[in-house]
Design a protein around this motif. Structure first.
Motif, PDB file in Angstrom:
ATOM      1  N   ALA A 429       0.568  -1.023  -0.115  1.00  0.00           N
ATOM      2  CA  ALA A 429       0.012  -0.253  -0.084  1.00  0.00           C
ATOM      3  C   ALA A 429       0.874   1.343  -0.092  1.00  0.00           C
ATOM      4  N   HIS A 460      -5.036  -4.315   7.888  1.00  0.00           N
ATOM      5  CA  HIS A 460      -4.984  -4.377   6.519  1.00  0.00           C
ATOM      6  C   HIS A 460      -4.617  -2.870   5.890  1.00  0.00           C
ATOM      7  N   TRP A 462      -4.703  -0.627   2.291  1.00  0.00           N
ATOM      8  CA  TRP A 462      -4.967  -0.327   0.563  1.00  0.00           C
ATOM      9  C   TRP A 462      -4.490   0.959   0.334  1.00  0.00           C
ATOM     10  N   ASP A 476      -6.526  -2.117  -3.871  1.00  0.00           N
ATOM     11  CA  ASP A 476      -6.221  -3.119  -2.848  1.00  0.00           C
ATOM     12  C   ASP A 476      -5.073  -4.135  -3.605  1.00  0.00           C
ATOM     13  N   TYR A 498     -10.267  -5.790  -7.725  1.00  0.00           N
ATOM     14  CA  TYR A 498      -9.661  -4.816  -6.833  1.00  0.00           C
ATOM     15  C   TYR A 498      -8.658  -3.676  -7.262  1.00  0.00           C
ATOM     16  N   LEU A 502     -14.026  -2.386  -4.486  1.00  0.00           N
ATOM     17  CA  LEU A 502     -13.864  -2.611  -2.858  1.00  0.00           C
ATOM     18  C   LEU A 502     -14.967  -3.376  -2.251  1.00  0.00           C
ATOM     19  N   HIS A 506     -13.834  -4.233   4.158  1.00  0.00           N
ATOM     20  CA  HIS A 506     -12.686  -3.204   4.431  1.00  0.00           C
ATOM     21  C   HIS A 506     -13.330  -2.135   5.521  1.00  0.00           C
TER      22      HIS A 506
END
Length: 561
Positions: A429, A460, A462, A476, A498, A502, A506
């Motif tokens: 990311a 996580h 992204w 992502d 992705y 999304l 998330h």
């Protein structure tokens, strides 16, 4: 009998006895008359006055005792120093008096006076003399929108609202646009609208009669209105469309999230204050509702720079262990974009604050580093279309870098990905965002949690990049590269999905790097790297020696609806 005869002889024989007897009889009669008169002379007594607060012309009722069965010429009631005239009395009995308050009645004592005396006073207040709050005339203080120009605009375009009563400064006032959400999905009426976003610098000018604001990401055709401290304005129509493409929100999920932290004081050499910045889920077009529902202990601030702030004081004499518990309710949508690359142009409004803010370097995104700049240029070559540039960077990373399932240690440099060709979700990311910014494409990293189909959650990361006249596009990279996770729905082609779309698994805690300002002067701050929130400060302690430990637990999904 002999006593009476003796007294009779003495009474006839001695003149002094006769004089004394006459004097005694006179005194006895006078005393008897005095007792009878005293018993008959009863002082009036007031028990209640209704109303105690009133206005001229009101009916006053005085209840009590000893007023007399009829009002004599010397009987009267006095209110505020003025006697009530004979025409003002409607009733007079021994226990009740009714009268009309005169036009000149004033605040003051109420006294009933009869021929037997005056009562102890009561009190009356003239309503006209009591200060009261003057309610504002909402017809003249509510904001009014008279026009919106232009009447058709795209996301990110500047629109001008004219009208009255907007206020000379914005303060806490807001502008709401119709949200691009599925029909009937909102849990409350206000959730059908989204606010112009401060984090996207949508507000540009505010005066009492004119507002300049940009159409926020996630807005749709429909109504727009202004909300100030005085209330909400009328609705005005605005048509939102874009030749670039479309954005669709769907598959709403509502999550109940628990976030806990434990602080253990092992012993301080002096009184010390520890301040904790607990990240909160953000509100935006994908998460229109994100609310703190429970918090223990009571925080100092519920929302300061998108954090909940607790301050705990430790003393040198007492060891303490404190659990901080938070519950959040978050509504989350999946988003899918369809973009026509032919209609995407390089960013033109380069003086726009959003452009400068999200293309410059910051402590996390080192977009001026020559290694990133040269790599980005070598990947896109002569391509100038920002959407196609973002796609080229995405494809390059999927083809040349491999994903580590295990998270790397805190403090590891994301730039290692360029050399090692492998990294975790955080590395991907950060590097993807950095390469886009190196090409002057507005982009930011997003920190949060990913929820799998077993309701397990884990940190996580992204990215999002911005296309002019369209808005933010999610990417992502690691899920597109095949990071294993149990999705609620099986995707046939994660690589295609992705980039630009999304799912609603998330949950966002931070968009971009949150430079939290310290709350303690000259304090020692603590960061948590590679965590679900990208913020500069998590803990602060005041100056002095303090020995404490902290345990931050990952957010837990307690329920999904």
């Amino acid at each position: 009998m002999k006593t009476a005869e003796t007294f009779s002889v003495l009474f006839r024989k001695y003149p002094l006895v006769r004089a004394a007897s006459v004097l005694f009889a006179v005194v006895f009669v006078l005393g008897l008359i005095s007792i009878i008169t005293y018993q008959a002379r009863k002082i009036p007594q007031i028990d209640s006055i209704t109303p105690s607060v009133g206005s001229p012309g009101d009916l006053m009722v005085i209840t009590g005792q000893n007023f007399g069965t009829l009002r004599g010429t010397s009987d009267y009631v006095e209110v505020g120093g003025s006697r009530i005239t004979a025409s003002g009395y409607l009733e007079w009995s021994d226990t009740r008096i009714k009268l009309l308050l005169p036009s000149n009645v004033q605040d003051g004592l109420v006294v009933v006076s009869t021929k037997t005396g005056k009562s102890k006073p009561g009190f009356f207040a003239n309503e006209a003399g009591i200060p009261v709050e003057v309610l504002p005339d909402t017809k003249t203080t509510l904001p009014v929108v008279t026009s919106v120009s232009p009447e058709t605009a795209s996301v990110g375009q500047l629109v001008v609202l004219t009208g009255t009563n907007f206020g000379t400064i914005r303060s806490r006032s807001k502008i709401f646009f119709m949200a691009n959400l599925p029909s009937g999905s909102a849990s409350a009426e206000e959730l059908s609208f989204i606010e112009a976003a401060e984090e996207d610098y949508d507000y540009e000018y505010w005066s009492d009669t004119e507002i300049h604001v940009r159409v926020p990401n996630g807005a749709a055709s429909g109504q727009v209105y202004v909300q100030t401290e005085k209330g909400s304005s009328n609705y005005a129509a605005l048509n939102v469309k874009s030749a670039v493409g479309t954005k669709k929100y769907s598959d709403k999920k509502t999550y109940l999230i628990h976030l806990n932290a434990d602080i253990d004081n092992a012993g301080s050499k002096a009184n010390t204050v520890v301040s904790l910045h607990v990240p909160r889920p953000v509100r935006n077009s994908r998460q229109p509702f994100a609310d703190l529902t429970e918090c223990s202990p009571e925080p100092v601030f519920e929302n300061y720079q998108n954090t909940v702030i607790h301050q705990i004081e430790f003393t040198r004499t007492a060891a303490r262990k404190i659990n901080l518990a938070h519950s959040f309710v978050v509504e989350d949508y999946s988003v899918q974009t369809e973009i026509n690359p032919k209609n995407v142009k390089p960013f033109e409004a380069k003086n726009r604050v959003l452009y400068t803010a999200f293309t410059k370097q910051d402590p996390l995104i080192l977009s001026e580093d020559e290694d990133y700049v040269s790599m980005a240029k070598s990947i896109v070559k002569k391509e100038t279309n920002p959407y196609l540039q973002a796609k080229l960077i995405y494809d390059y990373m999927l083809e040349n870098f491999s994903v580590l399932e295990k998270l790397r240690e805190p403090g590891a440099d994301p730039k290692d990905l360029l050399r090692r060709k492998k990294g975790d979700a955080f590395d991907f990311a950060v590097v993807y965002t950095t390469l886009l910014r190196a090409l002057k494409i507005p982009a930011l990293p997003v920190g949060g949690i990913l929820v799998d189909s077993d309701l397990h959650s884990f940190s996580h990361w992204w990215s999002e990049f911005y296309i002019e006249n369209f808005g933010w596009v999610p990417v992502d990279v690691v899920l597109g590269a095949g990071l294993e996770y149990k999705s609620f729905k099986n995707l046939e082609d994660p690589r295609t999905f992705y980039f630009g779309s999304l799912d609603s698994q998330h949950i966002i805690f931070t968009r971009g790097y949150n430079e939290v300002k310290p709350t303690l002067s000259d304090g020692h701050s603590v960061r948590r790297e590679r965590s679900f929130a990208l913020q500069s400060i998590w803990e602060e302690s005041s100056t002095g020696t303090v020995n404490y430990s902290s345990l931050w637990n990952e957010p837990v999904i307690a329920g999904i609806y």
